[in-house]
Design a protein around this motif. Structure first.
Motif, PDB file in Angstrom:
ATOM      1  N   ASN A 345     -40.116  18.889  16.471  1.00 57.68           N
ATOM      2  CA  ASN A 345     -39.352  19.002  15.234  1.00 57.68           C
ATOM      3  C   ASN A 345     -38.124  19.858  15.502  1.00 57.68           C
ATOM      4  N   VAL A 346     -37.029  19.452  14.913  1.00 55.06           N
ATOM      5  CA  VAL A 346     -35.814  20.266  14.948  1.00 55.06           C
ATOM      6  C   VAL A 346     -35.460  20.596  13.512  1.00 55.06           C
ATOM      7  N   THR A 347     -35.201  21.850  13.244  1.00 50.17           N
ATOM      8  CA  THR A 347     -34.863  22.242  11.879  1.00 50.17           C
ATOM      9  C   THR A 347     -33.585  23.062  11.870  1.00 50.17           C
ATOM     10  N   TYR A 348     -32.726  22.734  10.933  1.00 50.38           N
ATOM     11  CA  TYR A 348     -31.533  23.535  10.711  1.00 50.38           C
ATOM     12  C   TYR A 348     -31.651  24.152   9.339  1.00 50.38           C
ATOM     13  N   GLU A 349     -31.484  25.471   9.263  1.00 48.22           N
ATOM     14  CA  GLU A 349     -31.626  26.151   7.989  1.00 48.22           C
ATOM     15  C   GLU A 349     -30.494  27.135   7.812  1.00 48.22           C
ATOM     16  N   LYS A 350     -29.800  27.005   6.712  1.00 50.14           N
ATOM     17  CA  LYS A 350     -28.728  27.960   6.449  1.00 50.14           C
ATOM     18  C   LYS A 350     -28.672  28.166   4.951  1.00 50.14           C
ATOM     19  N   GLY A 351     -28.866  29.405   4.508  1.00 55.43           N
ATOM     20  CA  GLY A 351     -28.830  29.693   3.078  1.00 55.43           C
ATOM     21  C   GLY A 351     -29.820  28.825   2.341  1.00 55.43           C
ATOM     22  N   ASN A 352     -29.320  28.055   1.391  1.00 55.60           N
ATOM     23  CA  ASN A 352     -30.193  27.226   0.592  1.00 55.60           C
ATOM     24  C   ASN A 352     -30.294  25.805   1.111  1.00 55.60           C
ATOM     25  N   PHE A 353     -29.913  25.617   2.350  1.00 51.05           N
ATOM     26  CA  PHE A 353     -29.928  24.272   2.911  1.00 51.05           C
ATOM     27  C   PHE A 353     -30.911  24.195   4.059  1.00 51.05           C
ATOM     28  N   HIS A 354     -31.677  23.123   4.056  1.00 53.12           N
ATOM     29  CA  HIS A 354     -32.697  22.929   5.093  1.00 53.12           C
ATOM     30  C   HIS A 354     -32.705  21.459   5.487  1.00 53.12           C
ATOM     31  N   LEU A 355     -32.612  21.206   6.800  1.00 55.57           N
ATOM     32  CA  LEU A 355     -32.667  19.820   7.279  1.00 55.57           C
ATOM     33  C   LEU A 355     -33.556  19.789   8.507  1.00 55.57           C
ATOM     34  N   GLY A 356     -34.472  18.847   8.531  1.00 58.03           N
ATOM     35  CA  GLY A 356     -35.394  18.789   9.662  1.00 58.03           C
ATOM     36  C   GLY A 356     -35.604  17.368  10.137  1.00 58.03           C
ATOM     37  N   ALA A 357     -35.948  17.233  11.412  1.00 54.69           N
ATOM     38  CA  ALA A 357     -36.292  15.922  11.966  1.00 54.69           C
ATOM     39  C   ALA A 357     -37.578  16.086  12.756  1.00 54.69           C
TER      40      ALA A 357
END
Lengths: 686, 273
Positions: A345-357
């Motif tokens: 899994n790869v996750t990008y998280e910044k502030g109120n934003f979260h995106l994962g694969a």
């Protein structure tokens, strides 16, 4: 311990609130799983941990607050924003100044949070861990006092002829759990479980317990965010691609739809199938994380004995979930197939934003060969599959969007997308749409919705929570769903609805009550015996409940519940159910003892109209009996704490039926109108 | 003539049902009866019979006698008497009741004790000797000891909750078909709208019968005069009644009305010391 709201807690100590929170969740889970043999330890593990080690709100991360599974994204933002703006809270009373918070939610999170101006050290150090870490040991045993058929005496000849007529082991169950923990950062543990009827240090279990599990889990060691070795859970996104263990679906808390995948978690439960065994690691910075994991374990499967296959190739028709190994037959399926799972899994998280694969590869070392029928012809029937998904969570202003879309190797797709918003400070709403195609495959998934697997279901869910007045709130949902293909016992595409409305009222500080109505409409094959073709007809279940909890004294909590159930299957007579109980919880001041007791009278026409009611039990043991037939049930439990670190529990529960002379089926059956459970537990913290 | 016989048969049939229900327990006293027997939270001398914990909250000792005639049939009558003596932190109560006539009768006699745990909470317990007698002992007589436990909580100044569990041990009265005395759980609440008007809501579950939801109310029209009403759902019936209190003397008259079987009047005469 921090001083908590004394007024809120009049008569209701932290433990009671914790139990209430757990009760509301577990009751629905059991109903959905229709199996009271499930170990929910992992589901409440986080809450129980926070109960012992409350979360410091002044330094809690968004992720930690999410893990409570009680707060909405707006409330989380509210708390974090408040601390940012006004600095650390000095008393927990300040929670009332957070606009997004209300009395009910503060009350619910109180047992699990604290405010403390000092931040605890978060960086991992093995020296600190070994020095300040704490050990926790549980030992538990119990049995059913009446003789079940599987334990009755039998002649040698009869047993030789029918070896599956008797359980191999004793009627006692044994459970052991040891865990060493340092804060939230380091955990190592061992669990052993022998169920009633399984062998112990004998026969097929020469090493003692029927099931062993061990884990090593560490967090925040420099760039290594999570490290799991041994048994662990992997939970990503909204649970469509991979989510081991249990997850909440529809619950009386209508707002809980979005899930917060925690990536890797320690596995501490005694469930024999729903976990991963191997290793996993999450590395990265604050924004970017990468998780990789591998699991290999033997699972129970029904092996087909088919001579035409090449020697050495196993063929199996289904995977067994029960984890019971009590008879030669059950043992023959035990750990018969190797399951391999690898993924990342790869996750990008910044502030109120979260995106994962997420990508997961599943493999079995045998040929999957289900007994395919029309209804299950799209189910996974190969020995390997791959699932990939993308998930997101994004709060823009007053709206929080969340979702996940997934595809399996055969082209099957599944998605869920939703939004939570607060159109008014008094109103919270959630809307979520899902579409799981009939050929989507994922072996470990916890989808939101009606089905246990994310397959063959479309639906739209709308939930709301309205604060009508300071002491009155309404909570409810409406879920419409559609199955585009047949399902088990539904021989045609069908539609259904599920409504729930709950009115919570607290007329005084020491009185809480609610009214709940639930109505479920679904299709089900007709039971009409004259029909040549069993076509689906409407099946309707309704539940009406009133519950009150009140405290005439600080040490005493009393309560009652009245619940009616109505079951209608088109073409059949209505079946009704009713229960009434009186609850007592007494904890004398400055005493080492706590007492619980309940008397229930129940009257249920048929199994279809059964009613579930959660019972307080030994810590980490869950019992939600399904009431059927007519009779009464009592239970009494005592908890004794001779020392702060040593706790004992003893529980006795007895059901006496007035209209049937025996209960249970097959080897579990009892030839008496009573059923008496007794169990005890010891906990030692050192 | 045939009509009359049929009616008699019909009534007897229902009486048997009633008699079976009687084997257990039903509240006594015209005040309770007038309120549809939603009386688990009532604080009066008949607490001796319906909720021993409630007697703790009485101001003064009281005695009372009652006569009940279900469906105006003397064979189904119950004669009863009760006494309650409250002390500072407890109360002693006793009551005796006899149901039936020469061919079949049930007698229940017992003593109860209520203990005040705080000014808002009391617990109660009672032991009965229960006896069933067939045809003046011709077919014999059977007896057993049964227990009752009860609770009353003044949760707030205008909200009372109460519960009463009859025969929690599910005692047998006869080995034959293991005939048991039923277990009965009653749970109810009182809401006091004012000093002069309150309403009771109660749920009663007899282990062998459908749940009965009971609603009752009492209005103190004038200092010495009370009117009461009530509703039951299973069997469906209405209740009404009135009472007077002159000096220490209490007189209560009430009747329940069943839509097939008719009136079941009850009269109570009591004295408050």
């Amino acid at each position: 311990m921090v001083l908590l709201f004394p007024t809120f807690l009049f008569g209701q100590n932290r433990e009671e609130i914790k139990n209430e929170v757990i009760e509301q969740r577990i009751e629905f889970l059991v109903e959905q799983a229709e199996n009271d043999n499930i170990d929910f330890t992992t589901v409440v593990d986080r809450l129980s941990y926070l109960f012992d080690n409350p979360l410091n709100l002044n330094y809690a991360t968004r992720e930690e607050l999410e893990q409570l599974e009680l707060l909405s994204p707006f409330q989380i933002q509210g708390i974090m924003g408040y601390v940012n703006q006004y600095g650390a809270m000095t008393t927990i009373y300040e929670l009332r100044n957070v606009t997004q918070m209300n009395k009910t939610i503060i009350y619910q999170i109180l047992p699990f949070v604290k405010v403390d101006s000092e931040e605890q050290k978060e960086d991992f150090s093995l020296k600190d861990a070994l020095k300040y870490g704490r050990s926790d040991l549980f030992l538990r045993t119990g049995r059913i006092l009446e003789q079940q058929q599987g334990f009755a005496p039998i002649s040698e000849e009869e047993l030789a002829e029918n070896p599956n007529r008797r359980f191999l082991g004793s009627p006692y169950f044994y459970y052991l759990r040891y865990r060493f923990q340092f804060g939230n950062n380091f955990s190592v543990g061992l669990t052993g479980n022998k169920r009633s009827g399984e062998e112990f240090f004998a026969g097929n279990n020469p090493h003692g317990f029927d099931f062993y599990s061990a884990h090593f889990f560490a967090k925040d060691i420099g760039k290594v965010k999570q490290l799991a070795i041994g048994d662990y859970h992997a939970q990503f996104g909204q649970g469509l691609a991979l989510w081991t263990g249990f997850g909440f679906r529809k619950t009386p808390n209508a707002m809980s739809v979005a899930k917060y995948g925690q990536k890797l978690r320690a596995y501490t439960s005694a469930n024999e199938n729903l976990f991963l065994r191997g290793a996993g690691v999450t590395v990265g910075s604050d924004d970017f994380t990468f998780t990789g994991f591998y699991s290999q374990k033997r699972v129970d499967a029904n092996i087909n004995t088919n001579d035409s296959l090449d020697a050495g190739t196993l063929e199996f028709s289904s995977l067994q979930q029960s984890g019971l190994h009590r008879t030669p037959n059950e043992i023959s399926n035990r750990r018969s197939i190797t399951e391999r799972i690898a993924g990342g899994n790869v996750t990008y998280e910044k502030g109120n934003f979260h995106l994962g694969a997420t990508g997961v590869y599943f493999h079995y070392d045998g040929m999957f060969n289900r007994n395919l029928q029309l209804y299950n012809q799209f189910d996974l029937n190969t020995n390997e599959t791959f699932t990939g998904s993308i998930d997101f969570d994004w709060m823009i202003g007053k709206i929080n969007f969340f979702g996940e879309g997934a595809m399996s190797a055969n082209g099957g797709t599944a998605y869920i997308a939703g939004a939570q918003f607060e159109p008014d400070p008094k109103v919270e709403m959630v809307i979520a749409n899902r579409n799981y195609s009939k050929d989507y495959h994922s072996i470990y998934a916890i989808p939101f919705g009606e089905s246990t697997r994310p397959q063959t279901e479309k639906g739209t869910y709308v939930g709301t929570k309205i604060k009508i007045a300071p002491r009155l709130s309404l909570n409810g949902y409406v879920d419409f769903f559609q199955f585009d293909w047949m399902k088990f016992l539904i021989d045609a595409p069908s539609v259904g609805t599920d409504y729930l409305a709950q009115l919570d009222f607290s007329p005084a500080q020491n009185i809480n009550m609610y009214w709940r109505y639930r109505n479920r409409n679904k299709a089900r094959n007709s039971r009409d015996a004259d029909l040549k073709i069993r076509y689906p007809v409407n099946e309707r279940r309704q539940y009406v409940r009133y519950e009150i909890k009140y405290s005439p004294l600080r040490e005493l909590q009393l309560g009652n519940r009245i619940e009616y159930s109505f079951y209608n299957l088109q073409g059949q007579d209505q079946q009704n159910g009713f229960i009434l109980y009186q609850d007592i919880r007494y904890r004398p001041n400055k005493s080492n003892f706590s007492f619980w007791a309940r008397a229930t009278l129940f009257d249920i026409d048929a199994w279809d109209a059964r009613i579930y009611a959660y019972e307080n039990d030994l810590l980490y043991f869950f019992s939600v009996p399904a009431y059927n037939n007519r009779g009464m049930r009592y239970y009494a439990m005592v908890k004794y704490e001779p020392a702060k670190r040593l706790h004992f529990w003893l529980k006795i529960a007895r059901t006496h039926y007035s209209n049937v002379y025996g209960t249970g089926n097959g080897l579990m059956s009892i030839d008496e109108p009573t059923r008496t459970e007794i169990r005890g537990q010891m906990r030692l913290k050192f | 003539m045939i009509f009359k016989q049929l009616t008699t048969a019909f009534i007897l049939f229902f009486c048997l049902i009633q008699a079976k229900a009687q084997l257990g327990y039903s509240p006594l006293g015209a005040r309770s009866s007038g309120m549809g027997n939603a009386s688990v939270t009532n604080i009066d001398v008949w607490a001796a019979h319906q909720n021993q914990a409630a007697a703790v909250f009485m101001d003064r000792a009281e005695v009372s006698t009652a006569y009940q005639s279900p469906f105006l049939m003397k064979e189904l009558a119950t004669v009863s008497a009760a006494a309650a003596v409250p002390f500072e932190k407890s109360a002693l109560t006793t009551s005796i009741s006899q149901f039936g006539y020469s061919q079949y009768s049930e007698t229940r006699a017992g003593v109860g004790y209520g203990l005040k745990l705080s000014k808002r909470l009391a617990l109660g317990v009672r032991f009965n000797y229960f006896n069933v007698n067939f045809q003046d002992n011709f077919y014999g007589s059977k007896g057993t000891v049964t227990a009752e436990i009860s609770m009353l909580a003044k949760v707030t100044d205008n909200f009372i909750m109460g519960a009463h569990l009859y025969n929690p041990t599910y005692n047998k009265i006869a080995e034959f078909e293991s005939d048991r005395i039923p277990v009965i759980l009653r749970v109810g609440g009182t809401y006091l709208f004012s000093d002069r008007f309150f309403a009771n809501l109660e749920v009663e579950k007899n282990i062998d019968h459908n749940a009965n939801i009971k609603l009752g109310a009492e209005y103190n029209v004038q200092e010495k005069f009370f009117i009461r009403g009530g509703i039951n759902t299973a069997p469906f019936s209405n209740s009404f009644g009135f009472g007077v209190l002159i000096k220490g003397l209490r007189i209560d008259i009430a009747s329940q009305y069943h839509y097939i079987l008719g009136y079941s009047p009850q009269a109570t005469l009591g004295y408050r010391f």
